[in-house]
Design an enzyme around this catalytic site. Structure first.
Site, PDB file in Angstrom:
ATOM      1  N   ASP A 100       0.815  -1.211   0.000  1.00  0.00           N
ATOM      2  CA  ASP A 100       0.000   0.000   0.000  1.00  0.00           C
ATOM      3  C   ASP A 100       0.855   1.270   0.000  1.00  0.00           C
ATOM      4  O   ASP A 100       0.693   2.131  -0.857  1.00  0.00           O
ATOM      5  CB  ASP A 100      -0.996   0.001   1.185  1.00  0.00           C
ATOM      6  CG  ASP A 100      -0.343  -0.254   2.553  1.00  0.00           C
ATOM      7  OD1 ASP A 100       0.892  -0.454   2.618  1.00  0.00           O
ATOM      8  OD2 ASP A 100      -1.072  -0.234   3.562  1.00  0.00           O
ATOM      9  N   ASP A 103       6.993   4.002   3.001  1.00  0.00           N
ATOM     10  CA  ASP A 103       7.163   5.076   3.988  1.00  0.00           C
ATOM     11  C   ASP A 103       8.643   5.099   4.377  1.00  0.00           C
ATOM     12  O   ASP A 103       9.471   5.599   3.612  1.00  0.00           O
ATOM     13  CB  ASP A 103       6.221   4.757   5.148  1.00  0.00           C
ATOM     14  CG  ASP A 103       6.071   5.880   6.161  1.00  0.00           C
ATOM     15  OD1 ASP A 103       5.894   7.025   5.743  1.00  0.00           O
ATOM     16  OD2 ASP A 103       6.109   5.598   7.367  1.00  0.00           O
ATOM     17  N   THR A 107       9.519  -1.998   5.398  1.00  0.00           N
ATOM     18  CA  THR A 107       8.632  -3.110   5.051  1.00  0.00           C
ATOM     19  C   THR A 107       8.969  -3.677   3.674  1.00  0.00           C
ATOM     20  O   THR A 107       9.135  -4.895   3.510  1.00  0.00           O
ATOM     21  CB  THR A 107       7.155  -2.638   5.069  1.00  0.00           C
ATOM     22  OG1 THR A 107       6.874  -2.086   6.347  1.00  0.00           O
ATOM     23  CG2 THR A 107       6.208  -3.787   4.775  1.00  0.00           C
TER      24      THR A 107
HETATM   25  P1  5GP Z   1       7.537   1.434   6.111  1.00  0.00           P
HETATM   26  O1  5GP Z   1       7.977   0.079   6.553  1.00  0.00           O
HETATM   27  O2  5GP Z   1       7.919   1.793   4.703  1.00  0.00           O
HETATM   28  O3  5GP Z   1       7.907   2.502   7.107  1.00  0.00           O
HETATM   29  O4  5GP Z   1       5.989   1.478   6.228  1.00  0.00           O
HETATM   30  C1  5GP Z   1       5.191   0.842   5.385  1.00  0.00           C
HETATM   31  C2  5GP Z   1       3.916   0.508   6.094  1.00  0.00           C
HETATM   32  O5  5GP Z   1       3.611   1.442   7.142  1.00  0.00           O
HETATM   33  C3  5GP Z   1       2.779   0.617   5.128  1.00  0.00           C
HETATM   34  O6  5GP Z   1       2.628  -0.597   4.420  1.00  0.00           O
HETATM   35  C4  5GP Z   1       1.634   0.914   6.041  1.00  0.00           C
HETATM   36  O7  5GP Z   1       1.138  -0.300   6.553  1.00  0.00           O
HETATM   37  C5  5GP Z   1       2.258   1.721   7.161  1.00  0.00           C
HETATM   38  N1  5GP Z   1       2.067   3.155   6.898  1.00  0.00           N
HETATM   39  C6  5GP Z   1       2.960   4.047   6.423  1.00  0.00           C
HETATM   40  N2  5GP Z   1       2.408   5.259   6.264  1.00  0.00           N
HETATM   41  C7  5GP Z   1       1.125   5.121   6.644  1.00  0.00           C
HETATM   42  C8  5GP Z   1       0.015   6.009   6.680  1.00  0.00           C
HETATM   43  O8  5GP Z   1       0.059   7.185   6.319  1.00  0.00           O
HETATM   44  N3  5GP Z   1      -1.177   5.483   7.117  1.00  0.00           N
HETATM   45  C9  5GP Z   1      -1.303   4.191   7.523  1.00  0.00           C
HETATM   46  N4  5GP Z   1      -2.484   3.795   7.954  1.00  0.00           N
HETATM   47  N5  5GP Z   1      -0.282   3.321   7.481  1.00  0.00           N
HETATM   48  C10 5GP Z   1       0.908   3.782   7.054  1.00  0.00           C
HETATM   49 MG    MG Z   2       1.385  -2.202   5.106  1.00  0.00          MG
END
Ligand code: 5GP
Ligand code: MG
Length: 176
Positions: A100, A103, A107
């Site tokens: 989705d 960030d 992940t």
């Molecule tokens: P990363 O591991 O890249 O920091 O984060 C990825 C995951 O963090 C996304 O798949 C999502 O599940 C969660 N995430 C990141 N930004 C947002 C946001 O703005 N809203 C929500 N609900 N989840 C987020």
């Molecule tokens: Mg996610």
């Protein structure tokens, strides 16, 4: 109580962009591609992208993984575990990994390394939303739906404490 939501990306914008994304992705896919959707957040995007690719005549095998990063609310912890692994062996296959939101990058980096460790020959990555300002690790997606600013978003499968996944658009929590 449910906080108020402001629309960031409308249903129509998302529908049009997913159709374009499928056109960008399709020429890069091999016959044996395995499309892996990361649950739960990407379930709506994964479903729509799957059908957009199918409309272009792409045969796909589908699988799912559930990852969890600890913490609820609007802050993720960076510690990610596999709660449900693939049910199909990716050995030697091309994988299209769908999430989705990109960030911090933790992940997608962890999930793509996991797929390579399991023997995937090639991992392409696709995210609906990218927040480049938030990156903490060197990770880029091969295909991006929309680049968005540093806002906490919900809807289109994405939740805030399990709320708002059902919304057909992407919105953000309005400061109240
Ligand atoms: P990363 O591991 O890249 O920091 O984060 C990825 C995951 O963090 C996304 O798949 C999502 O599940 C969660 N995430 C990141 N930004 C947002 C946001 O703005 N809203 C929500 N609900 N989840 C987020
Ligand atoms: Mg996610």
């Amino acid at each position: 109580m449910r906080p108020p939501i402001e629309i960031l990306l409308s249903e129509e914008m998302i529908r049009a962009r997913i159709a374009q994304l499928a056109e960008e992705i399709a020429p890069r896919l091999r016959e044996d591609v395995l499309l892996v959707t990361l649950m739960n957040g990407a379930f709506v995007f994964g479903a729509d992208l799957t059908r957009a690719l199918a409309r272009l005549g792409k045969p796909l095998t589908l699988d799912f993984m559930v990852l969890s990063s600890y913490g609820s609310g609007t802050v993720t912890s960076g510690r990610i575990t596999t709660r449900m692994d693939l049910s199909i062996d990716p050995t030697g296959r091309q994988v299209l990994l769908v999430d989705d939101i990109l960030d911090s990058g933790n992940t997608l980096l962890m999930a793509s390394n996991h797929l390579r460790d399991k023997g995937a020959a090639d991992v392409l990555t696709c995210v609906l939303l990218d927040k480049p300002a938030r990156r903490r690790v060197p990770m880029q997606a091969d295909f991006i739906g929309f680049e968005i600013p540093n806002l906490f978003v919900v809807g289109f499968g994405i939740d805030y404490d399990q709320m708002f996944r059902e919304l057909p658009f992407v919105g953000h929590l309005r400061a109240s």
